[in-house]
Design an enzyme around this catalytic site. Structure first.
Site, PDB file in Angstrom:
ATOM      1  N   ASP A   1       0.869  -1.166   0.000  1.00  0.00           N
ATOM      2  CA  ASP A   1       0.000   0.000   0.000  1.00  0.00           C
ATOM      3  C   ASP A   1       0.917   1.229   0.000  1.00  0.00           C
ATOM      4  OD1 ASP A   1      -2.048   1.869   0.273  1.00  0.00           O
ATOM      5  OD2 ASP A   1      -3.284   0.481   1.427  1.00  0.00           O
TER       6      ASP A   1
ATOM      7  N   GLU B   1     -10.750   6.418   4.077  1.00  0.00           N
ATOM      8  CA  GLU B   1      -9.879   5.680   5.009  1.00  0.00           C
ATOM      9  C   GLU B   1     -10.147   6.062   6.465  1.00  0.00           C
ATOM     10  OE1 GLU B   1      -5.872   4.856   3.640  1.00  0.00           O
ATOM     11  OE2 GLU B   1      -6.328   5.791   1.722  1.00  0.00           O
TER      12      GLU B   1
HETATM   13  C1  BGC Z   1      -4.998   3.144   0.288  1.00  0.00           C
HETATM   14  C2  BGC Z   1      -5.056   2.272  -0.948  1.00  0.00           C
HETATM   15  C3  BGC Z   1      -4.723   3.078  -2.171  1.00  0.00           C
HETATM   16  C4  BGC Z   1      -3.368   3.742  -1.964  1.00  0.00           C
HETATM   17  C5  BGC Z   1      -2.897   4.551  -3.141  1.00  0.00           C
HETATM   18  C6  BGC Z   1      -3.741   3.980   0.369  1.00  0.00           C
HETATM   19  O1  BGC Z   1      -3.799   4.925   1.381  1.00  0.00           O
HETATM   20  O2  BGC Z   1      -5.086   2.324   1.425  1.00  0.00           O
HETATM   21  O3  BGC Z   1      -6.315   1.685  -1.061  1.00  0.00           O
HETATM   22  O4  BGC Z   1      -4.723   2.263  -3.312  1.00  0.00           O
HETATM   23  O5  BGC Z   1      -3.465   4.612  -0.847  1.00  0.00           O
HETATM   24  O6  BGC Z   1      -3.553   5.736  -3.244  1.00  0.00           O
END
Ligand code: BGC
Length: 616
Positions: free
Chosen positions: A303, A498
């Site tokens: 991630d 998030e």
């Molecule tokens: C998220 C992911 C995302 C990544 C890239 C992260 O903070 O958990 O789902 O794909 O950022 O933006």
């Protein structure tokens, strides 16, 4: 073989020629037609063997577009770029494609001419595109449709819009089974059961990748976040999931297994931990389970800065099994650090070769060796009427009718209605997080300025389109108007993404202004139709009592008219709850199958106009 490329090394020429590849003299020509040093999987081992350690590690690096120039892509052989924060005012497909091609041309000038690939979080349509793209309902709404065929079409629509901008890799779908609605990512989940994970994972991926990933529209999909991201204790994003191995395998893994069987090109690890062990540092999960036991032969990606955020070392991440590392600026120090780890023997070369083999395999599957440059083929489909119609169908099918007293719905198109509420005329709010910016298109909690959602229809405009302007009384965000017998009150959560959306159970309520608004119309004797825009069920028992009809509309995206088309009876309701709807804060978390399961509305609930109550 018709022409000879001016190779950076004799070795490359030898490799290219021994594989019968097209080798061209003119570098521009190479940029346009590609430099297929790899035409089949059998070619990969020799190419890996010919790569320097620096070249291999370059492939493993993914950086944010803001952190690397096209020249740096050439200089360091960077394998992929994530478009995280779109540059302002890039409103045309042409503008995006020319940036993508500028980077690609540089990648093709590297010694081996290995193409790079652009990735993006297209989690509900091409939702970071600055211009006129279609924003789909978030996964919670798609789960409510129970219509996997439609979801496949929606993913294909997104793939077309992505490829029209030179983006060939999406970090979607999230196939989390969210078990606690306090979690800020609940809306990225189809629902609380493995049945919904399994229902939607493969059609979603098939829609993106097509039957033939080299097709001009197809993009690589990413199943995320491996694994049990939706099981975090107390719904704390990036937290710890306390699960038994049986729960892990029975409830969170099956969708990943289906995705692997279907050939998903990549899988992203979860920021979270399982029983105290960070997934990002877990060889048991990423190598022993995912790669060895499940036979996943695609790319395992971290991630965003997942190693650093997880408090892990690069060595731990490498030895756990990552193939691609998503970095921001830190790639500049991480790249030499990885090289050093290999040179010092702390990370075996074989591990690096495994990673590079998988990356090259993914690029081969995407057809990048034969068609590295972007294609204008689907430019006209961007934000097209056909795409918007499909998204509108998804909105209609995602709506869940929770209450319809005395059959007040469908409303008569000839009667006038008051439309009111914070979400009635706010396309940013109805789209939710991951729209134009990480936290959403409104002025977000970090103070980032709002961005327009071009081509979107607000819910009030959708109502006007369906019943005509004259019948709609716009009472704004909180106005009171008693000129009509019916008020459509559109309220809900403001966007988040998030952990910014994590809430205590008692916080899962409407704001006091929203509650007062519903109460006021109710007390005045107006029939209240509440349309709730939210990323999860909220504690709204009182507001349901005060409403004659109550609709869960989730985060419908750009096509607000879909809501009006069902409220006014052009279509019936068909959506069903993918999440149990709690009565009170102390019931949270509540999931179907719990002992003493007694929600306000059970998983699978959803009324229709023909009065039948659908339930699974
Ligand atoms: C998220 C992911 C995302 C990544 C890239 C992260 O903070 O958990 O789902 O794909 O950022 O933006």
């Amino acid at each position: 073989m018709t022409s000879i490329r001016l190779c950076g090394s004799i070795l490359l020429c030898t490799i290219a020629m021994s594989y019968g590849c097209t080798v061209v003299t003119d570098s521009d020509d190479a940029a346009v037609h590609g430099n297929p040093v790899i035409t089949t999987e059998d070619d990969i081992p020799a190419v890996v063997a010919a790569m320097t350690l620096e070249e291999k590690v370059g492939q493993m690096v993914q950086t944010d577009i803001a952190a690397a120039t096209p020249e740096e892509v050439r200089q360091f052989g960077i394998g992929s770029i994530i478009i995280l924060i779109p540059e302002g005012n890039l409103k045309t497909t042409q503008a995006w494609r020319s940036i993508a091609d500028d980077y690609q041309k540089e990648a093709l000038q590297t010694r081996l001419g290995i193409p790079m690939v652009f990735a993006i979080d297209a989690v509900h349509g091409h939702s970071y595109f600055d211009g006129n793209s279609v924003i789909l309902p978030h996964n919670i709404g798609l789960g409510a449709t129970r219509n996997p065929q439609l979801v496949e079409q929606l993913a294909q629509l997104t793939a077309k819009e992505l490829s029209a901008t030179g983006v060939r890799w999406t970090f979607s779908p999230t196939i989390a089974v969210a078990r606690n609605i306090r979690w800020g990512r609940t809306f990225e989940s189809f629902g609380e059961t493995v049945a919904l994970q399994k229902m939607f994972a493969t059609p979603f991926i098939e829609g993106y990748q097509g039957k033939d990933l080299t097709a001009a529209y197809a993009v690589g999909a990413t199943a995320k976040h491996f694994v049990a991201d939706g099981a975090v204790d107390d719904g704390v994003d990036r937290g710890n999931a306390t699960v038994t191995e049986m729960q892990l395998r029975a409830m969170h893994l099956p969708g990943f297994i289906d995705a692997i069987d279907l050939g998903v090109v990549s899988i992203m690890a979860s920021f979270s931990s399982i029983n105290g062990e960070k997934v990002h540092g877990s060889k048991a999960l990423l190598t022993d389970l995912l790669k060895n036991e499940l036979g996943f032969d695609g790319v395992v990606i971290t991630d965003w800065e997942g190693i650093d955020i997880g408090g892990l070392t690069l060595k731990e991440g490498l030895n756990a099994g990552f193939d691609v590392f998503m970095f921001a600026q830190s790639w500049k120090t991480s790249m030499p650090a990885i090289i050093e780890l290999v040179e010092s023997g702390e990370v075996p070369v074989a591990r690096i070769d495994d990673a590079v083999t998988r990356i090259l395999r993914m690029k081969l599957r995407l057809g990048l060796f034969s068609r590295p440059m972007s294609s204008p083929q689907y430019a006209n489909s961007m934000g097209s009427t056909a795409h918007r119609n499909l998204a509108r169908q998804a909105v209609r099918e995602s709506l869940v009718l929770l209450k319809n007293d005395a059959g007040i719905l469908p409303l008569d198109k000839r009667q006038s209605v008051v439309v009111v509420g914070s979400h009635a005329n706010n396309v940013a709010f109805q789209c939710g997080g991951w729209t134009k910016k990480w936290q959403g298109a409104h002025t977000d909690l970090f103070g980032h300025p709002a961005r327009p959602v071009d081509g979107a229809t607000s819910i009030i405009d959708g109502i006007r389109n369906v019943i005509g302007h004259d019948n709609v009384i716009d009472a704004g965000v909180s106005g009171f108007n008693s000129d009509a017998d019916v008020a459509i009150v559109v309220v809900g959560e403001t966007p988040y993404a998030e952990g910014q959306g994590d809430r205590a159970a008692a916080e899962l309520v409407l704001t006091s202004e929203q509650r007062v608004l519903i109460q006021r119309y109710h007390d005045a004797g107006t029939k209240v139709i509440t349309v709730l825009i939210s990323g999860r069920p909220l504690l709204v028992s009182d507001q349901i009592d005060q409403s004659a009809a109550f609709v869960a509309a989730w985060l419908p995206g750009s096509e607000g008219q879909g809501v009006a088309e069902v409220l006014f009876g052009d279509y019936d309701f068909s959506g069903k709850l993918g999440f149990s709807w709690p009565r009170s804060a102390d019931q949270i978390p509540i999931n179907v199958g719990d002992p003493d399961y007694d929600p306000l509305y059970q998983y699978g609930y959803g009324m229709t106009y023909d009065r039948s109550i659908a339930s699974e």
